[in-house]
Design a protein around this motif. Sequence first.
Motif, mmCIF file in Angstrom:
data_model
loop_
_atom_site.group_PDB
_atom_site.id
_atom_site.type_symbol
_atom_site.label_atom_id
_atom_site.label_comp_id
_atom_site.label_asym_id
_atom_site.label_seq_id
_atom_site.Cartn_x
_atom_site.Cartn_y
_atom_site.Cartn_z
ATOM 1 N N MET A 215 0.825 -1.210 0.000
ATOM 2 C CA MET A 215 0.000 0.000 0.000
ATOM 3 C C MET A 215 0.856 1.256 0.000
ATOM 4 O O MET A 215 0.471 2.287 -0.541
ATOM 5 C CB MET A 215 -0.907 0.021 1.238
ATOM 6 N N GLY A 216 2.030 1.183 0.644
ATOM 7 C CA GLY A 216 2.910 2.335 0.710
ATOM 8 C C GLY A 216 3.448 2.747 -0.645
ATOM 9 O O GLY A 216 3.777 3.910 -0.868
ATOM 10 N N GLU A 217 3.525 1.785 -1.565
ATOM 11 C CA GLU A 217 3.994 2.082 -2.916
ATOM 12 C C GLU A 217 2.841 2.546 -3.804
ATOM 13 O O GLU A 217 2.936 3.541 -4.506
ATOM 14 C CB GLU A 217 4.649 0.844 -3.524
ATOM 15 N N ALA A 218 1.723 1.813 -3.745
ATOM 16 C CA ALA A 218 0.592 2.131 -4.612
ATOM 17 C C ALA A 218 -0.212 3.317 -4.102
ATOM 18 O O ALA A 218 -0.874 4.003 -4.884
ATOM 19 C CB ALA A 218 -0.318 0.910 -4.725
ATOM 20 N N GLN A 219 -0.182 3.562 -2.782
ATOM 21 C CA GLN A 219 -0.963 4.624 -2.136
ATOM 22 C C GLN A 219 -2.461 4.495 -2.455
ATOM 23 O O GLN A 219 -3.145 5.473 -2.730
ATOM 24 C CB GLN A 219 -0.448 6.005 -2.544
ATOM 25 N N ILE A 220 -2.925 3.267 -2.383
ATOM 26 C CA ILE A 220 -4.337 2.958 -2.595
ATOM 27 C C ILE A 220 -4.749 1.927 -1.552
ATOM 28 O O ILE A 220 -4.055 0.928 -1.371
ATOM 29 C CB ILE A 220 -4.597 2.379 -4.003
ATOM 30 N N PRO A 221 -5.855 2.120 -0.842
ATOM 31 C CA PRO A 221 -6.300 1.107 0.117
ATOM 32 C C PRO A 221 -6.476 -0.260 -0.547
ATOM 33 O O PRO A 221 -6.943 -0.353 -1.691
ATOM 34 C CB PRO A 221 -7.640 1.661 0.612
ATOM 35 N N VAL A 222 -6.117 -1.286 0.164
ATOM 36 C CA VAL A 222 -6.227 -2.649 -0.360
ATOM 37 C C VAL A 222 -7.666 -2.980 -0.750
ATOM 38 O O VAL A 222 -7.910 -3.689 -1.723
ATOM 39 C CB VAL A 222 -5.703 -3.662 0.684
ATOM 40 N N VAL A 223 -8.625 -2.467 0.008
ATOM 41 C CA VAL A 223 -10.024 -2.782 -0.285
ATOM 42 C C VAL A 223 -10.473 -2.186 -1.615
ATOM 43 O O VAL A 223 -11.509 -2.588 -2.155
ATOM 44 C CB VAL A 223 -10.955 -2.310 0.853
ATOM 45 N N TYR A 224 -9.707 -1.244 -2.152
ATOM 46 C CA TYR A 224 -9.968 -0.716 -3.484
ATOM 47 C C TYR A 224 -9.152 -1.454 -4.543
ATOM 48 O O TYR A 224 -9.664 -1.827 -5.585
ATOM 49 C CB TYR A 224 -9.618 0.770 -3.561
ATOM 50 N N SER A 225 -7.870 -1.643 -4.257
ATOM 51 C CA SER A 225 -6.974 -2.183 -5.275
ATOM 52 C C SER A 225 -7.029 -3.704 -5.399
ATOM 53 O O SER A 225 -6.776 -4.250 -6.471
ATOM 54 C CB SER A 225 -5.528 -1.759 -4.976
ATOM 55 N N HIS A 226 -7.342 -4.403 -4.304
ATOM 56 C CA HIS A 226 -7.376 -5.871 -4.306
ATOM 57 C C HIS A 226 -8.606 -6.345 -3.521
ATOM 58 O O HIS A 226 -8.500 -7.041 -2.518
ATOM 59 C CB HIS A 226 -6.112 -6.450 -3.677
ATOM 60 N N ALA A 227 -9.765 -5.951 -4.006
ATOM 61 C CA ALA A 227 -11.000 -6.174 -3.244
ATOM 62 C C ALA A 227 -11.283 -7.637 -2.949
ATOM 63 O O ALA A 227 -11.933 -7.954 -1.942
ATOM 64 C CB ALA A 227 -12.181 -5.556 -3.996
ATOM 65 N N ARG A 228 -10.806 -8.554 -3.787
ATOM 66 C CA ARG A 228 -11.089 -9.971 -3.584
ATOM 67 C C ARG A 228 -10.000 -10.688 -2.796
ATOM 68 O O ARG A 228 -10.129 -11.888 -2.514
ATOM 69 C CB ARG A 228 -11.293 -10.659 -4.935
ATOM 70 N N HIS A 229 -8.944 -9.992 -2.464
ATOM 71 C CA HIS A 229 -7.858 -10.600 -1.704
ATOM 72 C C HIS A 229 -8.354 -10.959 -0.301
ATOM 73 O O HIS A 229 -9.187 -10.249 0.277
ATOM 74 C CB HIS A 229 -6.689 -9.621 -1.619
ATOM 75 N N PRO A 230 -7.864 -12.070 0.274
ATOM 76 C CA PRO A 230 -8.305 -12.464 1.624
ATOM 77 C C PRO A 230 -8.161 -11.362 2.670
ATOM 78 O O PRO A 230 -9.006 -11.235 3.562
ATOM 79 C CB PRO A 230 -7.422 -13.662 1.951
ATOM 80 N N VAL A 231 -7.113 -10.548 2.589
ATOM 81 C CA VAL A 231 -6.945 -9.490 3.590
ATOM 82 C C VAL A 231 -8.010 -8.408 3.409
ATOM 83 O O VAL A 231 -8.510 -7.848 4.390
ATOM 84 C CB VAL A 231 -5.522 -8.898 3.561
#
Length: 247
Positions: A215-231
Motif C-alpha cells: 500500500m505504501g507504494e501504490a498509495q491505494i487502500p487494499v479494499v480498493y486495489s485488491h477487493a477480492r484478496h483475503p486481507v
Amino acid sequence: MAEIIALYSVKGGVGKTAAVVNLAALSALQGRKVLLWDLDPQGAASWYLQAEPESAPKVGHLLKARSVAEGLRPTRHRNLTVLPSDQRYHDIEHRLAEKKDAGYRIAKVLDGLAEDFEEIWIDTPPGLSLLGDNVLRAADLVLVPVVPTHLSERTWFQLKAHLAEDKIKPGRLAGFLSMVDRRRSLHREFSEQHQLDMPELWDVEIPYAAVVEQMGEAQIPVVYSHARHPVAQAYFQLWQRVDRALK
C-alpha cells in the motif's frame, strides 16, 4: 452527528494505520461521508491517501475548532476526506498541555467537525499520552489491533490498566487480531487461549499479507486495489463488526 472511531495501540508496528485507512475506505464505499483524521506525526495514513504533509494544518490551528476545517483535503476516493498530518505534530503534546481543557480539547474540535460527516476515523499515534487520552475520551468506539504475541498482549493490559487508573471511559473498547500468520503455532493458538482473558477481543483476524505492505507504494487502500484478496475480505468482516457495534 458523526460516529467517532479511533484506532489505538500502545505499541507501534501492529497494523493500526493500514486498518484505519481500509476501514474508512470501506465506509466511504457504502456512500457515507467519511473523514479520516491522521493524528500520527509519522503521517502514514496521509501518505496512503496521497495527502502531502505540507497541506497539514499548523499545530495551533489543529487545536481550534474554528480553524481546523481549513486543513480538510479531499482524496481521490469518493466520499473520503482526510485531515492530514506531518512531523510538526510531535509538538502537539506541549500545545495540549498549555490548554485549560487539555484532556478534552480533541473532543471539542471533533464537535466542530461532526456535523459535516457521518463517520470520523482517527489514526492515533502509539503510546500512552495526553493526546491519546483525548482521543480515548472522545471516541464512540476504540479499536485496538493485537498481534498474537505475548508482547502485544501485554500492551493490551497496559491500556486497560491505564483506562482504569485515569478513569477514562471510551464509548466502547474492542480488540482484533492483526498481522496474523497462521503458519506460526503461536498465532494459531493465541485466540483460543486468550479469549477468556480478553473478552473484548473480537473473533476477527486480519492476516499478514505482502499486499498490505505494498500500500505504501501504490498509495491505494487494499479494499480498493485488491477487493477480492483475503486481507481485503478480512477488513470487510472487521468493518461489519464495527458497523454492528455502532448501531
